[in-house]
Design a protein around this motif. Structure first.
Motif, mmCIF file in Angstrom:
data_model
loop_
_atom_site.group_PDB
_atom_site.id
_atom_site.type_symbol
_atom_site.label_atom_id
_atom_site.label_comp_id
_atom_site.label_asym_id
_atom_site.label_seq_id
_atom_site.Cartn_x
_atom_site.Cartn_y
_atom_site.Cartn_z
ATOM 1 N N VAL A 66 0.865 -1.185 0.000
ATOM 2 C CA VAL A 66 0.000 0.000 0.000
ATOM 3 C C VAL A 66 0.897 1.228 0.000
ATOM 4 C CG1 VAL A 66 -1.785 1.274 1.236
ATOM 5 C CG2 VAL A 66 -1.798 -1.237 1.261
ATOM 6 N N ARG B 254 -5.791 0.844 -0.137
ATOM 7 C CA ARG B 254 -5.911 0.995 -1.587
ATOM 8 C C ARG B 254 -7.049 0.170 -2.185
ATOM 9 N NH1 ARG B 254 -3.351 -3.295 -4.437
ATOM 10 N NH2 ARG B 254 -2.085 -4.689 -3.148
ATOM 11 N N ARG C 299 -0.655 4.287 -4.915
ATOM 12 C CA ARG C 299 -1.711 3.304 -5.152
ATOM 13 C C ARG C 299 -3.052 3.748 -4.557
ATOM 14 N NH1 ARG C 299 0.393 -2.927 -5.141
ATOM 15 N NH2 ARG C 299 1.663 -2.745 -7.010
ATOM 16 N N ILE C 300 -3.019 4.381 -3.393
ATOM 17 C CA ILE C 300 -4.268 4.898 -2.829
ATOM 18 C C ILE C 300 -4.835 5.992 -3.738
ATOM 19 C CG2 ILE C 300 -5.358 6.056 -0.882
ATOM 20 C CD1 ILE C 300 -3.242 4.842 0.935
ATOM 21 N N GLN D 293 -6.479 4.529 -6.692
ATOM 22 C CA GLN D 293 -7.770 3.913 -6.391
ATOM 23 C C GLN D 293 -8.849 4.957 -6.143
ATOM 24 O OE1 GLN D 293 -8.504 0.802 -6.722
ATOM 25 N NE2 GLN D 293 -10.600 0.913 -5.953
#
Length: 308
Positions: A73, A131, A77-78, A81
């Motif tokens: 994570v 994420r 990546r967060i 998303q």
């Protein structure tokens, strides 16, 4: 007078013991990482930068840092998303509202587990924001649940309160299991279909025993009338390490059955528990299981058997 004093003393001792037991079995659910995430989310109009999200991770609790490290994570990546599925993060707020009820129900479930398995202890559960996956991780020091991931997993159970209770209870069982403390990664020769299915199936069974339901309520409908077929296929595959047909095979948006190894493992464990005369000893055997082959032999399970 002496009898009256003795009665009052015993009542006081019992009250203290009950309070002590309630405190010991009350789950500790930590949400400080969620609070920090949504403070950042709101301050940025729902568009935190990669750098801000990296800081959210770096300044997080030990549970969040471990979660990020083990499940890759990152701030990038967060952010990706959030861009791809902003509704996931908006909707996750709704699940925060059910956590007080979840905590109350878990306290009752854990008191039942303590009664049946006195050796149980209850490390904290941390709720974090990640994420979009995984739903959670677990180790002996506690469980970490991705709020947005579990809140979005209505395919497991449509009721968010039930979903959190049953999944967190399932994860609590993993913190007690001998085999979960030495869980091989997929691809390891020890990670057979049988072993992995029994680890997950035992957690499903014990969760149902103490909290009233399993993490994935859809297995019952998918497997009804197909028990012999599915379990015969499992019997043919159970010594292998190809987990693909049985475990960790949910595809977002698909309505196809998945994680059927959980269900077969649950059925093997239930077969063992059902035929046991001493239920407390049986539960201890389930949680302390170390030899999947020996447990299977002792269970009395056979493909397609009828279970209550």
């Amino acid at each position: 007078m002496k009898t009256s004093m003795r009665t009052l003393f015993l009542a006081a001792v019992c009250s203290m013991f009950s309070a002590s037991l309630a405190a010991a079995t009350k789950p500790e659910i930590r949400t400080e990482d969620v609070t920090r995430f949504y403070a950042l989310y709101d301050a940025t109009g729902g568009r935190p930068s990669v750098e801000q999200l990296d800081a959210y991770l770096a300044e997080g609790s030990p549970s969040l840092k471990e979660f990020a490290q083990l499940r890759r994570v990152t701030g990038e990546r967060i952010a990706r998303q959030i861009e791809a599925d902003p509704a996931m993060y908006e909707n996750a707020r709704q699940c925060l509202d059910v956590l007080p009820a979840v905590e109350r129900r878990l306290a009752t479930a854990l008191a039942s587990l303590s009664d049946l398995y006195p050796g149980a202890d209850y490390p904290p559960v941390a709720i974090v924001v990640g994420r979009g996956r995984p739903v959670g991780i677990v180790n002996p020091s506690g469980a970490t649940i991705g709020l947005e991931a579990l809140c979005a997993a209505d395919f497991m159970n449509p009721d968010p309160e039930d979903r959190f209770v049953y999944v967190v209870a399932h994860e609590y069982v993993h913190t007690q299991q001998a085999m979960a403390r030495d869980q091989p990664e997929p691809g390891d020769p020890r990670a057979t279909v049988l072993r992995m299915s029994l680890v997950e199936g035992a957690a499903e069974f014990v969760s149902e025993l103490v909290s009233g339901g399993v993490g994935n309520a859809r297995h019952a409908e998918w497997t009804r009338g197909r028990e012999l077929e599915i379990e015969s296929d499992f019997l043919a595959d159970m010594q292998g390490t190809d987990l693909g047909p049985w475990m960790f095979n949910y595809h977002p948006g698909s309505d196809e059955p998945y994680d059927l190894g959980y269900w077969v493992g649950y059925r093997i464990v239930k077969a063992y528990y059902t035929q046991a005369d001493d239920k407390r000893a049986a539960l201890a055997r389930i949680i302390d299981m170390e030899d999947p082959e020996a447990f299977l032999r002792e269970s009395g399970w056979r493909p397609g058997m009828s279970l209550p």
